[in-house]
Design a protein around this motif. Structure first.
Motif, PDB file in Angstrom:
ATOM      1  N   ASN A 217      38.008  57.097  35.957  1.00  0.00           N
ATOM      2  CA  ASN A 217      37.162  57.935  36.696  1.00  0.00           C
ATOM      3  C   ASN A 217      37.762  58.275  38.061  1.00  0.00           C
ATOM      4  OD1 ASN A 217      34.719  58.211  35.256  1.00  0.00           O
ATOM      5  ND2 ASN A 217      34.522  56.187  35.509  1.00  0.00           N
ATOM      6  N   MET A 218      38.950  58.047  38.416  1.00  0.00           N
ATOM      7  CA  MET A 218      39.643  58.434  39.630  1.00  0.00           C
ATOM      8  C   MET A 218      39.640  59.612  39.891  1.00  0.00           C
ATOM      9  SD  MET A 218      42.587  55.417  39.926  1.00  0.00           S
ATOM     10  CE  MET A 218      43.442  55.833  41.439  1.00  0.00           C
ATOM     11  N   GLY A 219      39.564  60.356  40.870  1.00  0.00           N
ATOM     12  CA  GLY A 219      39.533  61.478  41.232  1.00  0.00           C
ATOM     13  C   GLY A 219      38.312  62.507  40.769  1.00  0.00           C
ATOM     14  N   ARG A 220      37.295  61.802  40.146  1.00  0.00           N
ATOM     15  CA  ARG A 220      36.131  62.749  39.590  1.00  0.00           C
ATOM     16  C   ARG A 220      35.262  62.788  40.603  1.00  0.00           C
ATOM     17  NH1 ARG A 220      35.017  60.685  33.547  1.00  0.00           N
ATOM     18  NH2 ARG A 220      37.076  61.417  32.676  1.00  0.00           N
TER      19      ARG A 220
ATOM     20  N   GLN B  75      39.048  47.610  34.132  1.00  0.00           N
ATOM     21  CA  GLN B  75      40.240  48.319  35.011  1.00  0.00           C
ATOM     22  C   GLN B  75      40.380  49.661  34.469  1.00  0.00           C
ATOM     23  OE1 GLN B  75      43.287  45.428  34.556  1.00  0.00           O
ATOM     24  NE2 GLN B  75      42.859  44.581  36.658  1.00  0.00           N
ATOM     25  N   GLY B  76      40.561  49.879  32.841  1.00  0.00           N
ATOM     26  CA  GLY B  76      40.786  51.276  32.489  1.00  0.00           C
ATOM     27  C   GLY B  76      39.443  52.117  32.891  1.00  0.00           C
ATOM     28  N   GLU B  77      38.287  51.749  32.799  1.00  0.00           N
ATOM     29  CA  GLU B  77      37.299  52.498  32.873  1.00  0.00           C
ATOM     30  C   GLU B  77      37.093  52.989  34.477  1.00  0.00           C
ATOM     31  OE1 GLU B  77      33.785  49.801  31.953  1.00  0.00           O
ATOM     32  OE2 GLU B  77      34.169  50.200  29.686  1.00  0.00           O
TER      33      GLU B  77
ATOM     34  N   ALA C 183      32.260  45.914  39.936  1.00  0.00           N
ATOM     35  CA  ALA C 183      32.289  44.649  40.433  1.00  0.00           C
ATOM     36  C   ALA C 183      33.285  43.768  39.738  1.00  0.00           C
ATOM     37  CB  ALA C 183      30.801  44.461  40.008  1.00  0.00           C
ATOM     38  N   ILE C 184      33.604  43.967  38.309  1.00  0.00           N
ATOM     39  CA  ILE C 184      34.473  43.084  37.634  1.00  0.00           C
ATOM     40  C   ILE C 184      36.049  43.324  38.449  1.00  0.00           C
ATOM     41  CG2 ILE C 184      35.719  42.884  35.612  1.00  0.00           C
ATOM     42  CD1 ILE C 184      32.953  43.460  33.949  1.00  0.00           C
ATOM     43  N   VAL C 185      36.254  44.463  38.623  1.00  0.00           N
ATOM     44  CA  VAL C 185      37.482  44.919  39.231  1.00  0.00           C
ATOM     45  C   VAL C 185      37.550  44.316  40.563  1.00  0.00           C
ATOM     46  CG1 VAL C 185      39.089  46.790  40.070  1.00  0.00           C
ATOM     47  CG2 VAL C 185      37.835  46.905  37.987  1.00  0.00           C
ATOM     48  N   LEU C 186      36.608  44.495  41.350  1.00  0.00           N
ATOM     49  CA  LEU C 186      36.748  43.827  42.832  1.00  0.00           C
ATOM     50  C   LEU C 186      36.864  42.413  42.622  1.00  0.00           C
ATOM     51  CD1 LEU C 186      34.009  46.404  44.592  1.00  0.00           C
ATOM     52  CD2 LEU C 186      36.702  46.016  45.079  1.00  0.00           C
ATOM     53  N   PHE C 187      35.795  41.859  42.037  1.00  0.00           N
ATOM     54  CA  PHE C 187      35.678  40.318  41.955  1.00  0.00           C
ATOM     55  C   PHE C 187      37.140  39.825  41.280  1.00  0.00           C
ATOM     56  CE2 PHE C 187      35.029  36.562  39.490  1.00  0.00           C
ATOM     57  CZ  PHE C 187      34.409  35.705  40.570  1.00  0.00           C
ATOM     58  N   ASP C 188      37.608  40.565  40.438  1.00  0.00           N
ATOM     59  CA  ASP C 188      39.159  40.091  40.014  1.00  0.00           C
ATOM     60  C   ASP C 188      40.116  40.040  40.929  1.00  0.00           C
ATOM     61  OD1 ASP C 188      40.976  39.182  37.724  1.00  0.00           O
ATOM     62  OD2 ASP C 188      41.810  41.179  38.254  1.00  0.00           O
ATOM     63  N   TRP C 189      40.338  41.294  41.810  1.00  0.00           N
ATOM     64  CA  TRP C 189      41.077  41.512  42.870  1.00  0.00           C
ATOM     65  C   TRP C 189      40.912  40.644  43.929  1.00  0.00           C
ATOM     66  CZ3 TRP C 189      40.656  43.438  47.830  1.00  0.00           C
ATOM     67  CH2 TRP C 189      41.652  43.582  48.699  1.00  0.00           C
ATOM     68  N   LEU C 190      39.674  40.224  44.463  1.00  0.00           N
ATOM     69  CA  LEU C 190      39.244  39.292  45.615  1.00  0.00           C
ATOM     70  C   LEU C 190      39.633  37.798  45.198  1.00  0.00           C
ATOM     71  CD1 LEU C 190      35.972  40.901  46.843  1.00  0.00           C
ATOM     72  CD2 LEU C 190      38.173  41.027  48.113  1.00  0.00           C
ATOM     73  N   THR C 191      39.528  37.506  43.989  1.00  0.00           N
ATOM     74  CA  THR C 191      39.876  36.224  43.479  1.00  0.00           C
ATOM     75  C   THR C 191      41.409  35.943  43.298  1.00  0.00           C
ATOM     76  OG1 THR C 191      39.221  36.590  41.184  1.00  0.00           O
ATOM     77  CG2 THR C 191      37.665  35.733  42.672  1.00  0.00           C
TER      78      THR C 191
ATOM     79  N   GLU D 166      32.887  34.908  34.503  1.00  0.00           N
ATOM     80  CA  GLU D 166      33.176  34.436  33.282  1.00  0.00           C
ATOM     81  C   GLU D 166      33.819  35.581  32.459  1.00  0.00           C
ATOM     82  OE1 GLU D 166      29.230  33.093  31.458  1.00  0.00           O
ATOM     83  OE2 GLU D 166      29.156  31.566  32.868  1.00  0.00           O
ATOM     84  N   ALA D 167      34.213  36.423  33.159  1.00  0.00           N
ATOM     85  CA  ALA D 167      34.930  37.611  32.662  1.00  0.00           C
ATOM     86  C   ALA D 167      36.184  37.515  32.092  1.00  0.00           C
ATOM     87  CB  ALA D 167      34.956  38.992  33.550  1.00  0.00           C
ATOM     88  N   THR D 168      36.338  37.959  30.665  1.00  0.00           N
ATOM     89  CA  THR D 168      37.710  37.421  30.050  1.00  0.00           C
ATOM     90  C   THR D 168      38.772  38.398  30.585  1.00  0.00           C
ATOM     91  OG1 THR D 168      36.973  38.766  28.325  1.00  0.00           O
ATOM     92  CG2 THR D 168      36.246  36.848  27.979  1.00  0.00           C
ATOM     93  N   GLU D 169      39.725  38.114  30.333  1.00  0.00           N
ATOM     94  CA  GLU D 169      41.231  38.934  30.522  1.00  0.00           C
ATOM     95  C   GLU D 169      40.783  40.510  29.807  1.00  0.00           C
ATOM     96  OE1 GLU D 169      43.440  38.675  32.713  1.00  0.00           O
ATOM     97  OE2 GLU D 169      42.617  36.777  33.241  1.00  0.00           O
ATOM     98  N   ASP D 170      40.347  40.440  28.428  1.00  0.00           N
ATOM     99  CA  ASP D 170      39.861  41.510  27.867  1.00  0.00           C
ATOM    100  C   ASP D 170      38.716  42.507  28.565  1.00  0.00           C
ATOM    101  OD1 ASP D 170      41.688  41.135  26.011  1.00  0.00           O
ATOM    102  OD2 ASP D 170      40.216  40.312  24.507  1.00  0.00           O
ATOM    103  N   GLU D 171      38.055  41.688  29.144  1.00  0.00           N
ATOM    104  CA  GLU D 171      36.748  42.420  29.948  1.00  0.00           C
ATOM    105  C   GLU D 171      37.415  43.009  31.082  1.00  0.00           C
ATOM    106  OE1 GLU D 171      32.567  40.192  29.010  1.00  0.00           O
ATOM    107  OE2 GLU D 171      34.281  38.801  29.903  1.00  0.00           O
TER     108      GLU D 171
END
Length: 81
Positions: free
Chosen positions: A78-81, A72-74, A21-29, A62-67
């Motif tokens: 999990n790609m390819g699993r 994104q790392g997490e 959700a964080i990755v999608l939200f960041d990308w969409l915004t 309110e997700a920070t750049e660190d979050e």
């Protein structure tokens, strides 16, 4: 009682991992939806609707750049699993 749009149409509940959700939200915004390849205008609208639903969760905004980086790392791990 006034009913909202989503109370009047069929809906689907989807549970996703918070990191997704964080990755999608960041990308969409940060993406210009006018540049995303689509084959039908409804695809762009569906992405805009997804962003609106993610915005309703509140805490994603309110997700920070660190979050965001950690999410994104997490997700990438999990790609390819």
């Amino acid at each position: 009682m006034d009913i909202g749009f989503f109370d009047a149409v069929p809906t689907v509940n989807v549970r996703i991992w918070r990191s997704d959700a964080i990755v999608l939200f960041d990308w969409l915004t940060t993406t210009d939806l006018n540049t995303v390849p689509i084959t039908h205008p409804a695809q762009k609208q569906a992405l805009a609707d997804l962003l609106a639903r993610l915005e309703e969760t509140g805490d994603l905004m309110e997700a920070t750049e660190d979050e965001i980086g950690a999410a994104q790392g997490e997700v990438a791990a999990n790609m390819g699993r």
